[in-house]
Write an enzyme that holds these catalytic residues in place. Sequence first.
Site, PDB file in Angstrom:
ATOM      1  N   HIS A 212      28.069  63.500  -1.792  1.00 40.96           N
ATOM      2  CA  HIS A 212      29.307  64.279  -1.781  1.00 40.96           C
ATOM      3  C   HIS A 212      29.972  64.218  -0.401  1.00 40.96           C
ATOM      4  CE1 HIS A 212      31.783  67.853  -3.062  1.00 40.96           C
ATOM      5  NE2 HIS A 212      31.855  67.982  -1.741  1.00 40.96           N
ATOM      6  N   GLU A 213      29.211  64.510   0.640  1.00 40.85           N
ATOM      7  CA  GLU A 213      29.788  64.525   1.994  1.00 40.85           C
ATOM      8  C   GLU A 213      30.163  63.115   2.442  1.00 40.85           C
ATOM      9  OE1 GLU A 213      30.648  67.299   3.268  1.00 40.85           O
ATOM     10  OE2 GLU A 213      29.545  68.513   1.827  1.00 40.85           O
TER      11      GLU A 213
ATOM     12  N   HIS B  51      33.616  62.371   1.204  1.00 38.12           N
ATOM     13  CA  HIS B  51      34.658  62.940   2.074  1.00 38.12           C
ATOM     14  C   HIS B  51      34.838  62.074   3.321  1.00 38.12           C
ATOM     15  CE1 HIS B  51      35.231  66.681  -0.031  1.00 38.12           C
ATOM     16  NE2 HIS B  51      34.028  67.154   0.198  1.00 38.12           N
TER      17      HIS B  51
ATOM     18  N   ASP C 163      36.527  72.745  -2.509  1.00 35.18           N
ATOM     19  CA  ASP C 163      37.416  71.589  -2.283  1.00 35.18           C
ATOM     20  C   ASP C 163      38.631  71.682  -3.201  1.00 35.18           C
ATOM     21  OD1 ASP C 163      35.566  70.595  -0.545  1.00 35.18           O
ATOM     22  OD2 ASP C 163      34.674  69.203  -1.984  1.00 35.18           O
TER      23      ASP C 163
END
Length: 355
Positions: free
Chosen positions: A133-134, A137, A209
Site C-alpha cells: 500500500h505505502e 503511494h 485516503d
Amino acid sequence: MDGFDSNEGIIVIAATNRPDILDSALLRPGRFDRRIVVNMPDVKGREEILKVHTRKIPLDQDVDLKVIARSTPGFSGADLANLVNEAALIAARKGQDKVTMADMEYAKDKVLMGVERRSMIISDEEKKCTAVHEAGHALVAALIPEADPIHKVTIIPRGLALGVTQQLPLDDRYTYSKDYLEAQLSVLLAGRVAEQLFLNKITTGAASDFEKATEIARKMVCQWGMSDLGPLTFGERDDLIFLGRELAAHRNFSERTAELIDEEVKKIISRNYHRAEELLKKNRRKLIRLAKALLEKEVLDSDEIAQIVGRIKKPKPTIIFPGEKRISPQPTLATTIAKERTSNSGPEESNQEQS
Ligand code: ZN
C-alpha cells in the site's frame, strides 16, 4: 477608545483569529487603523522562530537551523516550538549534553507523522499489505512530476496509521495548480490500487485516503472551478476561518446541479485512479522492489526511494510560459507515457529518465 478623551502617545494593539466577525464600531477610523495579516511563517520566518526556541538549548555543531527551516514548509510557530522541545527530550533521554541534527530529524518526523508505535504486534500478512500500500503511494508520487517529493515512507505504525507515506513540498506553497491537485489525488488513490493489483484484495486501510481524495475533488468542483461545470462556486459556506473547517454549507443550487457535481467529482476521482493504475502496471518491478525494501528496512527516505525508482526530483528554476520555446526540451513523464501508449508495446519499466 471611547472617542471623547484623546489619549496621546498610546498605541492599542489587539489580535484576533476571527476578523470576519469584528464589530464594525471597532473598525471605525481612528480606532484600529492598521490591519496586519499574520500568515504561516515562510522559510526565513521559520529560521528566526527556530533561533528563538533554541536560544536556551545547547546545540551540537552539526545542527543547521537553515536546513530544518527549509524542510518544514507549512509548520506553524507552535509546531516548530514543539519540534525543538521534542528534540531536547530525545537528547536528554539518550543522556547527551547537546541536541544533535539527528535528534532534530527524529523530532521532525514525530511532529509530522505521529509517534512510532513499535510495540504494536502486526502479523506478517498485514505488514506485507501495508508495505504494498505505502509503496504504491511512494512510487506514484515519484513518477508524477507535479507531485510533492517523498520525505519518508514507513511501515512502522505511527499515530493511528499502520504505515505512513510523507510528502514534503520543495518550497512554501501559496496556491495550488490543477495539475498539482490531480497529482495529489493519484498519489492518494495509489495505495488502494497497489493492494488490488499486487495482492488482489482490498482492505480498510485506504479509508482516510479516500476521505482526503474526495474532499479535494469536491473542492475542485465546488470552490475552485476546476471541472467541466466551469468557473463557478457552488454552495455558500460559513467557514471557521481560523480552524480552516467548514461549519455549515448552504445549498444554493438545484437537485440537478447537485447530481452534476457528484458526477464531476466521480469523474475526477476515477480519472486519477486509472492514472495510478496505469503507472503501477507499467512499473510492477519497481513497486515490488520498493515493497520488499520496506519490509526489510521498515523506513525508506527520499534518497533510498530515488535509488530504487531511479528518479530524483529537483526543483525547476526556470519559468516558462505556454507557447514559449524551451531551449533544451527535457522529456517529461507525461510525454514518455503518451509515446508508450501510441507504440502500445513498450516493455515494462520503459519510462525511465532518458538523459
Ligand atoms: Zn494510504
